[in-house]
Design a protein around this motif. Structure first.
Motif, PDB file in Angstrom:
ATOM      1  N   LYS A  51       0.827  -1.205   0.000  1.00  0.00           N
ATOM      2  CA  LYS A  51       0.000   0.000   0.000  1.00  0.00           C
ATOM      3  C   LYS A  51       0.860   1.253   0.000  1.00  0.00           C
ATOM      4  N   GLU A 109      -6.815  -2.961  -5.599  1.00  0.00           N
ATOM      5  CA  GLU A 109      -7.632  -1.782  -5.906  1.00  0.00           C
ATOM      6  C   GLU A 109      -8.461  -1.396  -4.681  1.00  0.00           C
ATOM      7  N   ALA A 110      -8.949  -2.394  -3.946  1.00  0.00           N
ATOM      8  CA  ALA A 110      -9.679  -2.106  -2.713  1.00  0.00           C
ATOM      9  C   ALA A 110      -8.750  -1.482  -1.672  1.00  0.00           C
ATOM     10  N   SER A 112      -6.285   0.385  -2.155  1.00  0.00           N
ATOM     11  CA  SER A 112      -5.984   1.775  -2.491  1.00  0.00           C
ATOM     12  C   SER A 112      -7.118   2.716  -2.114  1.00  0.00           C
ATOM     13  N   ARG A 113      -8.279   2.162  -1.774  1.00  0.00           N
ATOM     14  CA  ARG A 113      -9.456   2.979  -1.470  1.00  0.00           C
ATOM     15  C   ARG A 113      -9.991   2.778  -0.052  1.00  0.00           C
ATOM     16  N   LEU A 114      -9.531   1.723   0.624  1.00  0.00           N
ATOM     17  CA  LEU A 114     -10.045   1.386   1.950  1.00  0.00           C
ATOM     18  C   LEU A 114      -8.901   1.150   2.926  1.00  0.00           C
ATOM     19  N   SER A 168     -15.147   4.093   0.689  1.00  0.00           N
ATOM     20  CA  SER A 168     -15.806   4.443  -0.570  1.00  0.00           C
ATOM     21  C   SER A 168     -16.583   3.250  -1.105  1.00  0.00           C
ATOM     22  N   ALA A 170     -16.664   2.380  -4.211  1.00  0.00           N
ATOM     23  CA  ALA A 170     -15.792   1.678  -5.158  1.00  0.00           C
ATOM     24  C   ALA A 170     -14.880   0.699  -4.419  1.00  0.00           C
ATOM     25  N   GLY A 171     -14.338   1.127  -3.285  1.00  0.00           N
ATOM     26  CA  GLY A 171     -13.482   0.241  -2.509  1.00  0.00           C
ATOM     27  C   GLY A 171     -14.234  -0.979  -2.022  1.00  0.00           C
TER      28      GLY A 171
END
Length: 319
Positions: A51, A109-110, A112-114, A168, A170-171
């Motif tokens: 991360k 990807e998760a 990077s958002r969570l 988010s 998206a996450g």
């Protein structure tokens, strides 16, 4: 992500690399429960370092580095042989590799958002769903409800600001996709374990996933992938996230019951949350901690009930 034992309801892989003699000797002096906890710590440290790379590389490029590092190491340990494989075995291996690639890409990807703990907790719904679907008992509805409550607590409706980490949609979506792929990974791992000798099925899948991720990873990462420090961290992520935990878990499984192993592995979302706080300063809301606890409790309950069902089926006396 690491590997559960094959006959554990939360199984993650068809086989584990053979550890080196030095590491095996050192592991023999550690209690098996300690080996499992060290494996969990290794996985989450790998995710934490990955991360931190997001500041320099997009998630797809970081996934590429991790999978290539893992594929090179696994290929050296257990090189797959295509000669003598049927087309159905090759199809299983290809499906296994595709699932592995999508699972890792969606999980990063998760990430990077969570926060780490939240991403890992949501992803855990995949193996939990496999365990519940395999049992089909009314009590398992309790674990489904408990896990669903955890996800509901994580939804960003009316999310407040402040210093706590944001969540988010998206996450959440990427984490759920990773969990669905993890469920598919469990089923394909069992099939690959029957069709490939030893750990070569996992090696085959990792090579396939590396080939699939390569175009995306190289395109998004570009020349930044060639930086020595980036390559070094990528190799470290591969070691921490794959080779080291697989080795530790194999040693633990040789010395402890598989149900105890599964129970300890259910603590992984909580460990991810703690590593996120300590390594990445990801401060969680009380509601988010409660969500992680709900999902961990659902996993623990499902694992314990699965063990009791197996004991009754075998005619053993409950403890």
């Amino acid at each position: 992500m690491t590997a559960f034992a094959l006959d554990d309801p939360l199984d993650r892989g068809p086989g584990l690399p053979r550890p080196g003699s030095l590491l095996r000797t050192a592991a023999d002096s550690i209690p098996p429960s300690g080996l499992v906890l060290l494996g969990i710590l290794s996985v989450q440290l790998g995710a934490g370092f990955a991360k931190e790379l997001f500041a320099a590389l997009p998630p797809s490029a970081v996934v590429f580095l991790r999978i290539v590092a893992g594929a090179l190491i696994m290929g050296a340990v257990a090189r797959p042989r295509l000669r003598g494989l049927s087309w159905r075995s090759c199809a299983v291996g290809l499906g296994f590799g595709v699932t592995l690639a999508v699972m890792n890409l969606s999980f990063y990807e998760a990430l990077s958002r969570l926060p780490m703990g939240i991403a890992t907790a949501i992803e855990f719904l995949g193996p939990l769903g496999v365990a519940v679907a395999a049992s089909r008992r009314r009590i398992d509805l309790l674990w489904v409800a408990l896990a669903a409550s955890g996800v509901a607590l994580l939804t960003p409706w009316g999310q407040s600001g402040g210093t706590a980490a944001a969540v988010s949609w998206a996450g959440i979506g990427f984490a759920m996709l990773a969990g669905a792929c993890w469920a598919g990974y469990i089923l394909l791992a069992a099939a690959a374990g029957q069709r490939f000798p030893g750990t070569t099925g996992l090696s085959f899948a990792m090579i396939v996933s590396a080939v699939l991720i390569a175009p995306v990873g190289i395109t998004t990462g570009g020349t930044d992938l060639l930086r020595p420090e980036t390559l070094l961290i990528g190799l470290g992520v591969g070691l921490l996230s794959s080779v080291i935990p697989y080795t530790l878990e194999l040693q633990a499984l040789r010395r402890m019951p598989k149900h105890a192993f599964g129970i300890l592995m259910s603590l992984e979302p909580a460990a991810a949350a703690l590593i996120g706080v300590l390594l990445l300063s990801e401060v969680l809301h009380l509601r988010q901690w409660a969500a992680v606890v709900c999902i961990v409790a659902a996993s623990l309950g499902s694992t314990r009930m699965g063990r009791r069902r197996r004991r009754r089926a075998a005619g053993e006396t409950p403890e």
